[in-house]
Motif scaffolding. Structure first.
Motif, PDB file in Angstrom:
ATOM      1  N   HIS A  15      71.787  30.159  43.821  1.00  0.00           N
ATOM      2  CA  HIS A  15      71.628  31.542  44.236  1.00  0.00           C
ATOM      3  C   HIS A  15      71.504  32.674  43.237  1.00  0.00           C
ATOM      4  CE1 HIS A  15      71.877  34.822  47.017  1.00  0.00           C
ATOM      5  NE2 HIS A  15      73.101  35.298  46.869  1.00  0.00           N
ATOM      6  N   HIS A  17      73.849  34.498  41.845  1.00  0.00           N
ATOM      7  CA  HIS A  17      75.331  34.894  41.788  1.00  0.00           C
ATOM      8  C   HIS A  17      76.361  34.746  42.859  1.00  0.00           C
ATOM      9  CE1 HIS A  17      73.014  37.973  44.329  1.00  0.00           C
ATOM     10  NE2 HIS A  17      74.017  37.717  45.021  1.00  0.00           N
ATOM     11  N   CYS A  19      78.844  35.981  45.578  1.00  0.00           N
ATOM     12  CA  CYS A  19      78.785  37.070  46.411  1.00  0.00           C
ATOM     13  C   CYS A  19      79.594  36.827  47.844  1.00  0.00           C
ATOM     14  CB  CYS A  19      77.541  37.784  46.730  1.00  0.00           C
ATOM     15  SG  CYS A  19      76.348  36.761  47.689  1.00  0.00           S
ATOM     16  N   CYS A  55      71.845  36.305  51.834  1.00  0.00           N
ATOM     17  CA  CYS A  55      72.420  35.266  50.672  1.00  0.00           C
ATOM     18  C   CYS A  55      73.142  33.975  51.228  1.00  0.00           C
ATOM     19  CB  CYS A  55      73.514  36.088  49.940  1.00  0.00           C
ATOM     20  SG  CYS A  55      73.083  37.505  49.161  1.00  0.00           S
TER      21      CYS A  55
END
Ligand code: ZN
Ligand code: ZN
Length: 205
Positions: A15, A17, A19, A55
């Motif tokens: 991805h 990062h 989160c 995300c």
């Protein structure tokens, strides 16, 4: 063949990062894998229908092995944090919908208060640091919370999508590019692609 579930770190690497959204998607996929005892999907036996393009979907691709290219990740962008996993082999489906109460706010109201300031570029350096520390804690909590505090989970009757098909291509009479038959249009009696047909659309539907 059942393979071990990919780690959260592997999802982060994919991805870009870490989160809260990614952690939520990871939990959803992990739960579905366990519940359906599916393992990772090498082929198309597992299908996931995602109802947003945020995300969490990236974690689902890594954990469930579902992808657009394989035809077993279906993006139905309805703007919902909802994920349906279908196991074709056993004709079972499970749907996880994020609980209505906002997760981050429930875990840490201060983090959710800081977020718009950090994203909007109006936060002070201390606020940015505080936000990141709190965000890390929120992610850790999401990763360890009971699943039913995050999602409403239902076993549903599977509505099994047709397996990905291979279509013939035809040449667009206007631009000369090849286009899959099921996406081609007819204009003045000739095959044309959607952009050349001048049809209204957003370029991906
Ligand atoms: Zn993210
Ligand atoms: Zn064309």
């Amino acid at each position: 063949m059942i393979q071990p579930i990919k780690t959260f770190e592997e999802a982060v690497a994919f991805h870009g990062h870490s989160c809260p959204g990614l952690a939520l998607g990871y939990r959803a996929a992990q739960y579905a894998m366990d519940a359906l005892r599916a393992g990772r999907s090498d082929d198309e036996e597992l299908v996931c229908i995602v109802e947003n393009d945020a995300c969490g979907v990236d974690a689902i691709q890594v954990v469930a092995g579902c992808s657009v290219g394989k035809g077993n990740l279906i993006l139905r962008d309805l703007g919902k944090h909802a994920y349906t996993f279908i196991d074709r082999r056993y004709n079972r489906a499970i749907r996880l919908v994020q609980r209505p109460e906002p997760v981050v706010e429930r875990i840490d109201p201060r983090a959710s208060e800081l977020r718009p300031k950090v994203m909007g570029g109006t936060a002070t350096p201390e606020e940015i640091r505080e936000f990141h520390t709190r965000q890390e804690d929120v992610i850790a909590r999401i990763r360890s919370m009971p699943i039913d505090e995050l999602f409403l989970i239902k076993e549903i009757a599977p509505d099994i999508p047709e397996k990905a098909r291979i279509f013939r291509s035809v040449q667009c009479a206007s631009c000369g590019e090849m286009v899959a038959e099921h996406r081609a249009r007819v204009k003045d009696g000739k095959f044309v692609c959607i952009p050349c047909a001048g049809e209204y659309g957003r370029g991906w539907q």
